[in-house]
Design an enzyme around this catalytic site. Structure first.
Site, PDB file in Angstrom:
ATOM      1  N   ASP A  72      31.944 -54.361 -21.483  1.00  0.00           N
ATOM      2  CA  ASP A  72      33.126 -53.775 -20.843  1.00  0.00           C
ATOM      3  C   ASP A  72      32.901 -52.280 -20.620  1.00  0.00           C
ATOM      4  O   ASP A  72      32.065 -51.657 -21.286  1.00  0.00           O
ATOM      5  CB  ASP A  72      34.397 -54.020 -21.668  1.00  0.00           C
ATOM      6  CG  ASP A  72      34.310 -53.473 -23.082  1.00  0.00           C
ATOM      7  OD1 ASP A  72      33.210 -53.472 -23.661  1.00  0.00           O
ATOM      8  OD2 ASP A  72      35.346 -53.027 -23.625  1.00  0.00           O
ATOM      9  N   GLU A 137      34.981 -53.491 -26.630  1.00  0.00           N
ATOM     10  CA  GLU A 137      34.684 -52.299 -27.432  1.00  0.00           C
ATOM     11  C   GLU A 137      35.529 -51.114 -26.999  1.00  0.00           C
ATOM     12  O   GLU A 137      35.957 -50.312 -27.813  1.00  0.00           O
ATOM     13  CB  GLU A 137      33.198 -51.944 -27.308  1.00  0.00           C
ATOM     14  CG  GLU A 137      32.692 -51.055 -28.442  1.00  0.00           C
ATOM     15  CD  GLU A 137      32.878 -49.562 -28.205  1.00  0.00           C
ATOM     16  OE1 GLU A 137      32.776 -48.798 -29.179  1.00  0.00           O
ATOM     17  OE2 GLU A 137      33.124 -49.146 -27.051  1.00  0.00           O
ATOM     18  N   GLU A 165      24.755 -47.715 -28.283  1.00  0.00           N
ATOM     19  CA  GLU A 165      25.688 -46.694 -27.776  1.00  0.00           C
ATOM     20  C   GLU A 165      24.926 -45.415 -27.427  1.00  0.00           C
ATOM     21  O   GLU A 165      23.938 -45.075 -28.092  1.00  0.00           O
ATOM     22  CB  GLU A 165      26.742 -46.364 -28.839  1.00  0.00           C
ATOM     23  CG  GLU A 165      27.760 -47.460 -29.074  1.00  0.00           C
ATOM     24  CD  GLU A 165      28.771 -47.629 -27.943  1.00  0.00           C
ATOM     25  OE1 GLU A 165      28.820 -46.769 -27.037  1.00  0.00           O
ATOM     26  OE2 GLU A 165      29.487 -48.639 -27.968  1.00  0.00           O
ATOM     27  N   HIS A 351      32.488 -41.927 -19.859  1.00  0.00           N
ATOM     28  CA  HIS A 351      33.934 -41.981 -19.589  1.00  0.00           C
ATOM     29  C   HIS A 351      34.354 -40.985 -18.503  1.00  0.00           C
ATOM     30  O   HIS A 351      35.542 -40.806 -18.248  1.00  0.00           O
ATOM     31  CB  HIS A 351      34.778 -41.751 -20.864  1.00  0.00           C
ATOM     32  CG  HIS A 351      34.575 -42.805 -21.925  1.00  0.00           C
ATOM     33  ND1 HIS A 351      35.531 -43.139 -22.841  1.00  0.00           N
ATOM     34  CD2 HIS A 351      33.515 -43.602 -22.202  1.00  0.00           C
ATOM     35  CE1 HIS A 351      35.075 -44.087 -23.646  1.00  0.00           C
ATOM     36  NE2 HIS A 351      33.855 -44.375 -23.270  1.00  0.00           N
TER      37      HIS A 351
END
Ligand SMILES: [Zn+2]
Length: 378
Positions: A72, A137, A165, A351
Protein backbone atom coordinates in the site's frame (compact mmCIF):
# COMPACT_ATOMS: atom_id res chain seq x y z
CA UNK A 1 18.56 4.58 -21.64
CA UNK A 2 19.57 1.38 -23.36
CA UNK A 3 17.56 -1.29 -21.55
CA UNK A 4 15.62 -1.14 -18.33
CA UNK A 5 16.79 -3.37 -15.47
CA UNK A 6 14.24 -6.04 -14.39
CA UNK A 7 14.01 -4.60 -10.85
CA UNK A 8 13.04 -1.22 -12.32
CA UNK A 9 10.48 -2.82 -14.62
CA UNK A 10 8.93 -4.62 -11.64
CA UNK A 11 8.98 -1.42 -9.55
CA UNK A 12 7.22 0.39 -12.39
CA UNK A 13 4.58 -2.32 -12.66
CA UNK A 14 3.89 -1.96 -8.94
CA UNK A 15 3.85 1.85 -8.96
CA UNK A 16 1.37 1.85 -11.86
CA UNK A 17 -1.12 0.09 -9.58
CA UNK A 18 -2.75 2.83 -7.46
CA UNK A 19 -2.86 0.77 -4.26
CA UNK A 20 -3.68 3.53 -1.83
CA UNK A 21 -3.85 2.19 1.72
CA UNK A 22 -5.45 -0.20 2.64
CA UNK A 23 -5.85 -1.40 -0.95
CA UNK A 24 -3.49 -3.85 -2.56
CA UNK A 25 -5.22 -3.99 -5.96
CA UNK A 26 -3.44 -7.25 -6.87
CA UNK A 27 0.13 -6.04 -6.38
CA UNK A 28 0.55 -9.14 -4.23
CA UNK A 29 -0.82 -11.42 -6.96
CA UNK A 30 1.72 -10.01 -9.39
CA UNK A 31 4.53 -10.77 -6.93
CA UNK A 32 3.11 -14.13 -5.86
CA UNK A 33 3.02 -15.30 -9.50
CA UNK A 34 6.73 -14.57 -9.87
CA UNK A 35 7.58 -16.30 -6.60
CA UNK A 36 5.39 -19.30 -7.40
CA UNK A 37 7.09 -19.77 -10.75
CA UNK A 38 10.40 -19.85 -8.88
CA UNK A 39 9.17 -22.64 -6.59
CA UNK A 40 8.03 -20.67 -3.56
CA UNK A 41 5.10 -21.86 -1.44
CA UNK A 42 2.44 -19.13 -1.50
CA UNK A 43 -0.24 -18.22 0.98
CA UNK A 44 -2.64 -15.34 0.46
CA UNK A 45 -4.34 -14.40 3.70
CA UNK A 46 -7.02 -11.80 4.15
CA UNK A 47 -7.78 -10.25 7.52
CA UNK A 48 -10.80 -7.95 7.39
CA UNK A 49 -10.44 -6.09 4.10
CA UNK A 50 -6.67 -6.28 4.08
CA UNK A 51 -4.70 -8.48 1.67
CA UNK A 52 -1.58 -10.13 3.02
CA UNK A 53 0.90 -12.45 1.37
CA UNK A 54 3.31 -14.97 2.82
CA UNK A 55 5.72 -16.88 0.58
CA UNK A 56 8.62 -19.12 1.48
CA UNK A 57 11.20 -21.47 0.06
CA UNK A 58 13.25 -24.14 1.81
CA UNK A 59 12.72 -26.33 4.82
CA UNK A 60 16.20 -27.61 5.60
CA UNK A 61 17.94 -26.99 8.91
CA UNK A 62 19.74 -23.66 8.98
CA UNK A 63 18.94 -19.99 9.49
CA UNK A 64 15.57 -18.58 8.54
CA UNK A 65 15.33 -15.11 7.03
CA UNK A 66 12.16 -13.21 6.24
CA UNK A 67 11.69 -9.97 4.28
CA UNK A 68 8.81 -7.74 5.34
CA UNK A 69 7.17 -4.96 3.39
CA UNK A 70 3.96 -3.35 2.24
CA UNK A 71 2.24 -2.87 -1.12
CA UNK A 72 0.00 0.00 0.00
CA UNK A 73 1.00 3.63 -0.45
CA UNK A 74 -0.13 6.91 1.07
CA UNK A 75 -2.50 9.12 -0.96
CA UNK A 76 -0.97 11.39 -3.60
CA UNK A 77 -2.28 14.75 -2.41
CA UNK A 78 -2.89 17.33 -5.18
CA UNK A 79 -2.10 15.32 -8.30
CA UNK A 80 -1.43 18.37 -10.44
CA UNK A 81 1.41 19.41 -8.14
CA UNK A 82 3.33 16.36 -9.31
CA UNK A 83 5.80 16.88 -12.10
CA UNK A 84 4.81 13.44 -13.47
CA UNK A 85 1.47 11.75 -12.72
CA UNK A 86 2.00 9.86 -9.42
CA UNK A 87 1.10 6.45 -10.86
CA UNK A 88 2.92 6.83 -14.16
CA UNK A 89 6.24 5.49 -12.85
CA UNK A 90 8.12 7.88 -15.11
CA UNK A 91 11.87 7.60 -15.48
CA UNK A 92 13.72 10.90 -15.78
CA UNK A 93 17.36 11.82 -15.11
CA UNK A 94 18.42 8.65 -13.31
CA UNK A 95 15.30 8.71 -11.12
CA UNK A 96 12.16 6.63 -10.96
CA UNK A 97 9.23 8.86 -9.98
CA UNK A 98 5.91 7.90 -8.45
CA UNK A 99 3.94 7.23 -5.31
CA UNK A 100 5.66 4.23 -3.69
CA UNK A 101 8.95 4.72 -5.56
CA UNK A 102 10.73 5.07 -2.19
CA UNK A 103 8.10 3.88 0.31
CA UNK A 104 8.38 1.09 -0.60
CA UNK A 105 7.52 -0.59 -3.86
CA UNK A 106 11.10 -0.43 -5.17
CA UNK A 107 12.35 -2.31 -2.11
CA UNK A 108 9.56 -4.87 -2.48
CA UNK A 109 10.63 -5.40 -6.10
CA UNK A 110 14.29 -5.59 -5.01
CA UNK A 111 13.85 -8.23 -2.32
CA UNK A 112 11.38 -10.27 -4.36
CA UNK A 113 13.86 -10.52 -7.24
CA UNK A 114 16.80 -11.07 -4.87
CA UNK A 115 14.96 -14.02 -3.29
CA UNK A 116 14.12 -15.47 -6.70
CA UNK A 117 17.74 -15.06 -7.89
CA UNK A 118 19.00 -16.73 -4.74
CA UNK A 119 16.73 -19.74 -5.10
CA UNK A 120 17.63 -20.12 -8.78
CA UNK A 121 21.32 -20.26 -7.90
CA UNK A 122 20.84 -22.32 -4.72
CA UNK A 123 17.82 -24.59 -5.18
CA UNK A 124 18.89 -26.83 -2.28
CA UNK A 125 19.86 -24.05 0.12
CA UNK A 126 19.98 -24.43 3.88
CA UNK A 127 17.33 -22.82 6.05
CA UNK A 128 14.38 -20.86 4.82
CA UNK A 129 13.87 -17.66 2.86
CA UNK A 130 10.50 -15.95 3.17
CA UNK A 131 8.55 -12.82 2.43
CA UNK A 132 5.61 -11.24 4.23
CA UNK A 133 3.66 -8.40 2.65
CA UNK A 134 0.68 -6.44 3.81
CA UNK A 135 -1.43 -3.63 2.40
CA UNK A 136 -2.24 -1.81 5.62
CA UNK A 137 1.12 -0.48 6.82
CA UNK A 138 0.32 3.14 5.98
CA UNK A 139 -3.10 3.05 7.61
CA UNK A 140 -4.29 1.74 10.96
CA UNK A 141 -2.03 -1.33 10.69
CA UNK A 142 -4.48 -3.64 12.45
CA UNK A 143 -5.13 -6.34 9.85
CA UNK A 144 -1.65 -6.62 8.42
CA UNK A 145 1.62 -7.81 9.95
CA UNK A 146 0.10 -7.50 13.43
CA UNK A 147 -2.24 -10.39 12.61
CA UNK A 148 -0.03 -12.17 10.06
CA UNK A 149 2.87 -12.66 12.44
CA UNK A 150 1.06 -14.74 15.11
CA UNK A 151 -0.71 -16.64 12.33
CA UNK A 152 2.49 -17.54 10.46
CA UNK A 153 4.47 -18.15 13.66
CA UNK A 154 2.29 -21.19 14.37
CA UNK A 155 4.18 -23.05 11.66
CA UNK A 156 7.33 -21.04 11.00
CA UNK A 157 10.25 -19.78 13.09
CA UNK A 158 12.46 -16.95 12.00
CA UNK A 159 15.93 -15.93 13.13
CA UNK A 160 16.15 -12.73 11.11
CA UNK A 161 13.81 -10.23 9.57
CA UNK A 162 14.74 -7.51 7.11
CA UNK A 163 12.16 -4.77 6.64
CA UNK A 164 12.63 -2.88 3.37
CA UNK A 165 11.46 0.50 4.69
CA UNK A 166 13.45 3.44 3.30
CA UNK A 167 16.09 3.77 6.02
CA UNK A 168 18.78 5.62 4.06
CA UNK A 169 19.30 9.34 4.66
CA UNK A 170 21.64 10.82 2.03
CA UNK A 171 23.20 7.82 0.33
CA UNK A 172 21.97 4.29 -0.16
CA UNK A 173 22.91 2.19 2.87
CA UNK A 174 24.25 5.05 4.98
CA UNK A 175 21.73 4.22 7.73
CA UNK A 176 20.35 0.92 8.96
CA UNK A 177 17.68 0.75 11.63
CA UNK A 178 18.38 -1.84 14.27
CA UNK A 179 15.50 -0.95 16.51
CA UNK A 180 12.63 1.36 17.14
CA UNK A 181 11.49 3.19 20.20
CA UNK A 182 8.32 2.11 21.92
CA UNK A 183 5.30 4.40 21.92
CA UNK A 184 3.06 4.63 24.97
CA UNK A 185 0.14 7.04 25.26
CA UNK A 186 -1.26 8.19 28.58
CA UNK A 187 -4.23 10.36 29.46
CA UNK A 188 -3.76 11.89 32.89
CA UNK A 189 -6.71 13.47 34.67
CA UNK A 190 -5.90 15.67 37.66
CA UNK A 191 -8.90 16.04 39.91
CA UNK A 192 -9.57 19.32 41.75
CA UNK A 193 -12.80 20.81 42.97
CA UNK A 194 -15.11 22.87 40.81
CA UNK A 195 -16.29 26.26 42.00
CA UNK A 196 -16.96 29.92 41.19
CA UNK A 197 -13.86 31.92 40.24
CA UNK A 198 -14.95 34.59 42.76
CA UNK A 199 -14.82 32.07 45.60
CA UNK A 200 -11.52 30.25 45.13
CA UNK A 201 -11.41 29.27 48.80
CA UNK A 202 -14.38 26.98 48.16
CA UNK A 203 -12.76 25.31 45.14
CA UNK A 204 -9.48 23.64 44.26
CA UNK A 205 -8.09 24.54 40.85
CA UNK A 206 -6.59 21.45 39.14
CA UNK A 207 -4.56 23.67 36.76
CA UNK A 208 -2.64 25.26 39.61
CA UNK A 209 -2.36 21.90 41.33
CA UNK A 210 -0.68 20.54 38.19
CA UNK A 211 1.74 23.39 37.54
CA UNK A 212 4.55 21.91 39.60
CA UNK A 213 4.29 18.37 38.32
CA UNK A 214 4.22 19.59 34.70
CA UNK A 215 7.45 21.41 35.38
CA UNK A 216 8.94 18.29 36.99
CA UNK A 217 7.79 16.14 34.06
CA UNK A 218 9.52 18.43 31.61
CA UNK A 219 12.86 17.65 33.25
CA UNK A 220 12.42 14.12 34.50
CA UNK A 221 14.99 11.51 33.39
CA UNK A 222 13.10 8.31 32.68
CA UNK A 223 16.26 6.46 31.67
CA UNK A 224 19.66 7.18 30.12
CA UNK A 225 19.03 5.41 26.82
CA UNK A 226 21.93 3.29 25.50
CA UNK A 227 24.47 3.27 22.66
CA UNK A 228 21.78 2.88 20.01
CA UNK A 229 18.86 4.64 21.66
CA UNK A 230 18.40 8.18 22.96
CA UNK A 231 16.91 8.51 26.47
CA UNK A 232 13.16 8.04 26.77
CA UNK A 233 11.23 11.19 26.00
CA UNK A 234 7.92 12.30 27.50
CA UNK A 235 5.86 14.91 25.67
CA UNK A 236 2.57 16.56 26.54
CA UNK A 237 0.43 17.10 23.46
CA UNK A 238 -2.71 18.58 24.99
CA UNK A 239 -4.00 20.26 28.16
CA UNK A 240 -7.72 20.66 28.57
CA UNK A 241 -10.06 21.48 31.45
CA UNK A 242 -13.51 20.08 31.94
CA UNK A 243 -15.19 23.49 31.60
CA UNK A 244 -15.13 26.12 28.93
CA UNK A 245 -16.37 29.23 30.72
CA UNK A 246 -14.49 32.10 32.24
CA UNK A 247 -16.20 32.13 35.63
CA UNK A 248 -15.80 28.51 36.66
CA UNK A 249 -12.83 26.89 38.31
CA UNK A 250 -12.77 23.52 36.54
CA UNK A 251 -13.08 20.20 38.33
CA UNK A 252 -10.52 18.39 36.22
CA UNK A 253 -7.48 18.96 34.08
CA UNK A 254 -6.92 16.48 31.26
CA UNK A 255 -3.35 15.98 30.14
CA UNK A 256 -2.60 14.00 26.98
CA UNK A 257 0.94 12.72 26.75
CA UNK A 258 3.17 10.26 24.94
CA UNK A 259 6.32 8.38 25.82
CA UNK A 260 8.78 7.47 23.07
CA UNK A 261 10.77 4.99 25.04
CA UNK A 262 14.04 3.15 24.79
CA UNK A 263 14.43 -0.56 25.63
CA UNK A 264 16.00 0.60 28.91
CA UNK A 265 12.45 1.25 30.11
CA UNK A 266 9.32 -0.88 29.99
CA UNK A 267 5.66 0.01 29.99
CA UNK A 268 5.53 -1.11 33.64
CA UNK A 269 8.58 0.88 34.75
CA UNK A 270 7.22 4.05 33.13
CA UNK A 271 3.82 3.55 34.68
CA UNK A 272 5.35 3.08 38.13
CA UNK A 273 7.58 6.14 37.81
CA UNK A 274 4.72 8.36 36.67
CA UNK A 275 2.43 7.16 39.45
CA UNK A 276 5.16 7.72 42.02
CA UNK A 277 5.60 11.31 40.82
CA UNK A 278 1.87 11.96 40.99
CA UNK A 279 1.77 10.57 44.51
CA UNK A 280 4.77 12.64 45.60
CA UNK A 281 2.85 15.72 44.50
CA UNK A 282 -0.12 14.50 46.53
CA UNK A 283 -2.44 14.76 43.57
CA UNK A 284 -5.76 13.06 43.00
CA UNK A 285 -5.53 11.54 39.56
CA UNK A 286 -6.76 8.92 37.14
CA UNK A 287 -4.71 7.39 34.37
CA UNK A 288 -5.60 5.79 31.09
CA UNK A 289 -2.81 3.96 29.27
CA UNK A 290 -2.59 2.88 25.66
CA UNK A 291 0.44 1.06 24.33
CA UNK A 292 0.84 1.65 20.58
CA UNK A 293 4.18 -0.04 19.98
CA UNK A 294 6.77 -2.02 21.89
CA UNK A 295 10.39 -1.04 21.42
CA UNK A 296 12.75 -3.47 19.81
CA UNK A 297 16.50 -3.66 19.57
CA UNK A 298 18.41 -6.14 17.44
CA UNK A 299 21.74 -7.11 18.87
CA UNK A 300 22.71 -9.93 16.50
CA UNK A 301 26.37 -9.49 15.50
CA UNK A 302 25.94 -11.91 12.61
CA UNK A 303 23.11 -9.87 11.12
CA UNK A 304 24.89 -6.57 11.65
CA UNK A 305 28.03 -7.90 10.00
CA UNK A 306 26.12 -9.30 7.02
CA UNK A 307 24.52 -5.89 6.44
CA UNK A 308 27.75 -3.99 6.95
CA UNK A 309 29.73 -6.16 4.53
CA UNK A 310 27.15 -6.16 1.76
CA UNK A 311 26.50 -2.43 2.02
CA UNK A 312 30.24 -1.77 1.90
CA UNK A 313 30.67 -4.05 -1.08
CA UNK A 314 28.06 -2.29 -3.24
CA UNK A 315 28.20 1.28 -1.98
CA UNK A 316 31.72 1.67 -0.62
CA UNK A 317 30.51 3.06 2.64
CA UNK A 318 30.22 2.21 6.29
CA UNK A 319 26.60 2.24 7.47
CA UNK A 320 25.43 3.87 10.68
CA UNK A 321 23.22 1.65 12.83
CA UNK A 322 20.57 3.46 14.83
CA UNK A 323 17.02 3.37 16.11
CA UNK A 324 15.72 6.71 14.88
CA UNK A 325 12.38 7.39 13.25
CA UNK A 326 8.78 6.47 13.92
CA UNK A 327 7.27 3.04 14.31
CA UNK A 328 7.13 0.42 11.56
CA UNK A 329 5.79 -3.08 11.06
CA UNK A 330 9.01 -4.39 12.58
CA UNK A 331 7.38 -3.85 15.97
CA UNK A 332 5.01 -6.75 15.25
CA UNK A 333 7.80 -9.15 14.27
CA UNK A 334 10.35 -8.51 17.02
CA UNK A 335 8.16 -9.82 19.91
CA UNK A 336 8.45 -13.29 18.32
CA UNK A 337 12.13 -13.44 19.17
CA UNK A 338 13.20 -12.39 15.67
CA UNK A 339 16.17 -10.06 15.09
CA UNK A 340 14.69 -7.22 13.03
CA UNK A 341 16.55 -4.64 10.95
CA UNK A 342 15.41 -2.13 8.36
CA UNK A 343 17.28 -1.26 5.20
CA UNK A 344 15.92 0.49 2.14
CA UNK A 345 16.38 3.41 -0.23
CA UNK A 346 16.74 7.11 0.60
CA UNK A 347 13.75 8.48 2.49
CA UNK A 348 13.92 12.20 1.66
CA UNK A 349 10.85 12.25 -0.60
CA UNK A 350 8.59 9.72 1.11
CA UNK A 351 4.94 10.71 1.46
CA UNK A 352 5.75 13.87 -0.56
CA UNK A 353 4.87 15.16 -3.98
CA UNK A 354 7.37 13.88 -6.60
CA UNK A 355 8.39 10.86 -4.51
CA UNK A 356 11.36 9.26 -6.22
CA UNK A 357 14.20 6.77 -6.00
CA UNK A 358 17.55 6.67 -7.76
CA UNK A 359 17.44 3.89 -10.33
CA UNK A 360 21.00 2.91 -9.56
CA UNK A 361 20.13 2.61 -5.85
CA UNK A 362 17.25 0.23 -6.50
CA UNK A 363 19.52 -2.00 -8.60
CA UNK A 364 22.20 -1.89 -5.89
CA UNK A 365 19.61 -2.60 -3.21
CA UNK A 366 18.69 -5.84 -4.99
CA UNK A 367 22.38 -6.81 -5.00
CA UNK A 368 22.75 -5.92 -1.31
CA UNK A 369 19.70 -7.97 -0.38
CA UNK A 370 20.98 -10.93 -2.40
CA UNK A 371 24.35 -10.73 -0.70
CA UNK A 372 22.69 -10.63 2.73
CA UNK A 373 20.61 -13.71 1.93
CA UNK A 374 23.71 -15.53 0.70
CA UNK A 375 25.69 -14.65 3.84
CA UNK A 376 22.98 -15.45 6.37
CA UNK A 377 21.79 -18.73 4.86
CA UNK A 378 25.29 -20.04 4.26
ZN1 LIG B 1 6.63 2.33 4.37
Amino acid sequence: MSSIHPVIILSQQLIRIDSITPEDKDCQILLADLLKAAGFVIEHKKFGEVDNLFAYHGNKPGKNLMFVGHTDVVPTGEENLWKHPPFSATIEDEYLYGRGAADMKSAVAAFTLAMIDYVKENPDHKGKIALMLTSDEEGVALDGIKKMMPYIAQNHDFDYCLVGEPSSAKNLGDTVRIGRRGSLHVNITIHGKQGHVAYPEKANNPVFLSAKIIDDLSQFQWDQGNDDFPPTSFQISSLKTSTNTSNIIPADLHIQANFRYSPESTQESLQQKLEKLLQQHELKYSLNWNLSGLPFHSKSKELKLALQESIKRFTNQEPIFNAAGGTSDGRFVAPFGVEVVELGVINDTIHQVDEKALIDDVIKLQNIYLEIITTLLR
